[in-house]
Design a protein around this motif. Structure first.
Motif, PDB file in Angstrom:
ATOM      1  N   VAL A   1      34.497  29.609  37.780  1.00  0.00           N
ATOM      2  CA  VAL A   1      35.790  29.676  37.095  1.00  0.00           C
ATOM      3  C   VAL A   1      36.024  31.062  36.492  1.00  0.00           C
ATOM      4  CG1 VAL A   1      37.153  28.764  35.183  1.00  0.00           C
ATOM      5  CG2 VAL A   1      35.843  27.197  36.630  1.00  0.00           C
ATOM      6  N   SER A   2      34.981  31.609  35.859  1.00  0.00           N
ATOM      7  CA  SER A   2      35.115  32.935  35.232  1.00  0.00           C
ATOM      8  C   SER A   2      35.416  34.011  36.272  1.00  0.00           C
ATOM      9  CB  SER A   2      33.834  33.290  34.476  1.00  0.00           C
ATOM     10  OG  SER A   2      33.567  32.347  33.460  1.00  0.00           O
ATOM     11  N   ASN A   3      34.734  33.940  37.410  1.00  0.00           N
ATOM     12  CA  ASN A   3      34.969  34.918  38.475  1.00  0.00           C
ATOM     13  C   ASN A   3      36.384  34.793  39.030  1.00  0.00           C
ATOM     14  OD1 ASN A   3      34.132  37.012  40.252  1.00  0.00           O
ATOM     15  ND2 ASN A   3      33.850  35.500  41.874  1.00  0.00           N
ATOM     16  N   SER A   4      36.852  33.562  39.145  1.00  0.00           N
ATOM     17  CA  SER A   4      38.212  33.346  39.657  1.00  0.00           C
ATOM     18  C   SER A   4      39.271  33.873  38.693  1.00  0.00           C
ATOM     19  CB  SER A   4      38.443  31.856  39.917  1.00  0.00           C
ATOM     20  OG  SER A   4      37.539  31.373  40.893  1.00  0.00           O
ATOM     21  N   LEU A   5      39.008  33.735  37.396  1.00  0.00           N
ATOM     22  CA  LEU A   5      39.963  34.208  36.396  1.00  0.00           C
ATOM     23  C   LEU A   5      40.128  35.723  36.404  1.00  0.00           C
ATOM     24  CD1 LEU A   5      39.125  31.898  33.351  1.00  0.00           C
ATOM     25  CD2 LEU A   5      41.181  31.852  34.780  1.00  0.00           C
ATOM     26  N   LEU A   6      39.184  36.426  37.012  1.00  0.00           N
ATOM     27  CA  LEU A   6      39.304  37.880  37.116  1.00  0.00           C
ATOM     28  C   LEU A   6      40.485  38.295  38.001  1.00  0.00           C
ATOM     29  CD1 LEU A   6      35.552  38.961  37.437  1.00  0.00           C
ATOM     30  CD2 LEU A   6      37.038  39.148  35.429  1.00  0.00           C
ATOM     31  N   LEU A   7      41.006  37.357  38.783  1.00  0.00           N
ATOM     32  CA  LEU A   7      42.187  37.645  39.600  1.00  0.00           C
ATOM     33  C   LEU A   7      43.393  38.028  38.726  1.00  0.00           C
ATOM     34  CD1 LEU A   7      42.078  34.874  42.357  1.00  0.00           C
ATOM     35  CD2 LEU A   7      41.970  37.338  42.729  1.00  0.00           C
ATOM     36  N   ARG A   8      43.378  37.579  37.490  1.00  0.00           N
ATOM     37  CA  ARG A   8      44.482  37.906  36.590  1.00  0.00           C
ATOM     38  C   ARG A   8      44.545  39.394  36.297  1.00  0.00           C
ATOM     39  NH1 ARG A   8      44.253  33.962  31.528  1.00  0.00           N
ATOM     40  NH2 ARG A   8      46.250  35.019  31.165  1.00  0.00           N
ATOM     41  N   ARG A   9      43.452  40.090  36.538  1.00  0.00           N
ATOM     42  CA  ARG A   9      43.417  41.530  36.269  1.00  0.00           C
ATOM     43  C   ARG A   9      43.931  42.342  37.458  1.00  0.00           C
ATOM     44  NH1 ARG A   9      37.361  42.665  34.332  1.00  0.00           N
ATOM     45  NH2 ARG A   9      38.241  44.765  34.187  1.00  0.00           N
ATOM     46  N   LEU A  10      44.226  41.637  38.564  1.00  0.00           N
ATOM     47  CA  LEU A  10      44.716  42.331  39.757  1.00  0.00           C
ATOM     48  C   LEU A  10      46.086  42.935  39.487  1.00  0.00           C
ATOM     49  CD1 LEU A  10      44.337  42.946  42.814  1.00  0.00           C
ATOM     50  CD2 LEU A  10      45.544  40.787  43.264  1.00  0.00           C
ATOM     51  N   LYS A  11      46.209  44.219  39.703  1.00  0.00           N
ATOM     52  CA  LYS A  11      47.473  44.907  39.478  1.00  0.00           C
ATOM     53  C   LYS A  11      48.289  44.922  40.758  1.00  0.00           C
ATOM     54  CE  LYS A  11      45.844  47.912  35.742  1.00  0.00           C
ATOM     55  NZ  LYS A  11      45.697  49.314  35.262  1.00  0.00           N
ATOM     56  N   LEU A  12      49.438  44.256  40.706  1.00  0.00           N
ATOM     57  CA  LEU A  12      50.333  44.218  41.849  1.00  0.00           C
ATOM     58  C   LEU A  12      51.422  45.242  41.667  1.00  0.00           C
ATOM     59  CD1 LEU A  12      50.555  40.358  42.257  1.00  0.00           C
ATOM     60  CD2 LEU A  12      49.107  41.942  43.534  1.00  0.00           C
TER      61      LEU A  12
END
Length: 267
Positions: A247-258
């Motif tokens: 879950v923690s690793n997946s939440l790192l997607l929120r840091r993806l800059k689009l």
């Protein structure tokens, strides 16, 4: 219509109106059959002489020339053009930098299509494609071994969006196109396509990472538990840690800059 209203032109009514996809529309006005459409269709119906210079000038500037004619005479020529999106060229360049081959499939004639393609930097063009044939063109590319992502926004694009490996509909498009597509962009800017690809790649990367660590946890824990070397309390804690890490690793997607467009993926 607006100009005709401003100049107080008399409005005429047409009867027996029939629309022919990819060709034009015809109807009866004051007893005469009037056709509005492309050169090829009108030539098939007996119109032999065309204002070639006028048509060429329109086509050279990226406009689609629509001819208005009676049974055998040209009555006028209309120029129709879709405004190219401001970010289209940047999006095409970025896609090519990512190693993605960009094609344009359009019903416009070849000269108009090539003019627009040159403006936005597209190298591969399929011109003069009838609405019903777009999906066949997509299938043709797939048969060549290519993975095809189709981007469209119109009713005529819906079959091609469904036929592609991935269909991407613009947020400003028709409901039919968005329903047929796999991904619907929230906005109408083309950079949303880049965002969708980046988000998809990042998501797949996280999935592989999560599977890897889950495999490691289970590969170590199951043999130890089978040999009686692992306390149930420790095993439960390790299982919980495995879930927390995923879950923690997946939440790192929120840091993806689009970029400038944010895609919404349909469930």
């Amino acid at each position: 219509m607006r100009r005709a209203t401003d100049e107080r032109e008399k409005r005429v009514d047409a009867s027996d109106v029939e629309a022919l996809p990819g060709k034009g529309v015809k109807g009866v006005v004051d007893g005469d059959i009037i056709r509005v459409g492309n050169r090829r269709w009108l030539a098939e119906n007996g119109v032999a002489s065309f204002p070639d210079e006028v048509l060429s000038n329109f086509e050279a500037s990226g406009k689609t020339a629509v001819i208005v004619a009676s049974e055998a005479h040209i009555l006028g020529v209309l120029a129709i053009a879709d405004a190219v999106k401001d970010d289209a060229r940047d999006t095409i360049e970025e896609l090519e930098q990512m190693g993605i081959e960009v094609w344009m499939i359009t019903g416009d004639n070849e000269r108009t299509a090539c003019c627009v393609a040159e403006e936005v930097g597209i190298q591969h063009v399929m011109a003069g494609v009838l609405p019903g044939d777009k999906s066949a063109k997509v299938e043709g590319l797939r048969k060549l071994g290519r993975v095809v992502a189709m981007v469209g926004d119109g009713i005529n694009d819906a079959p091609a969006l469904a036929a592609a490996d991935i269909g991407i509909a613009m947020g400003t498009g028709t409901d039919v196109a968005m329903e047929a597509a796999d991904i619907a962009l929230m906005r109408g800017n083309t950079h949303g396509v880049i965002d969708a690809i980046r988000l998809s790649n990042a998501t797949m990367k996280k999935i592989r990472q999560n599977l890897f660590w889950a495999f490691i946890f289970n590969s170590l824990g199951i043999p130890l538990a089978a040999l009686g070397l692992l306390s149930p309390i420790v095993a439960g804690a390790a299982m919980a840690m495995s879930s927390v890490s995923v879950v923690s690793n997946s939440l790192l997607l929120r840091r993806l800059k689009l970029g400038r467009g944010m895609p919404a993926v349909k469930p």
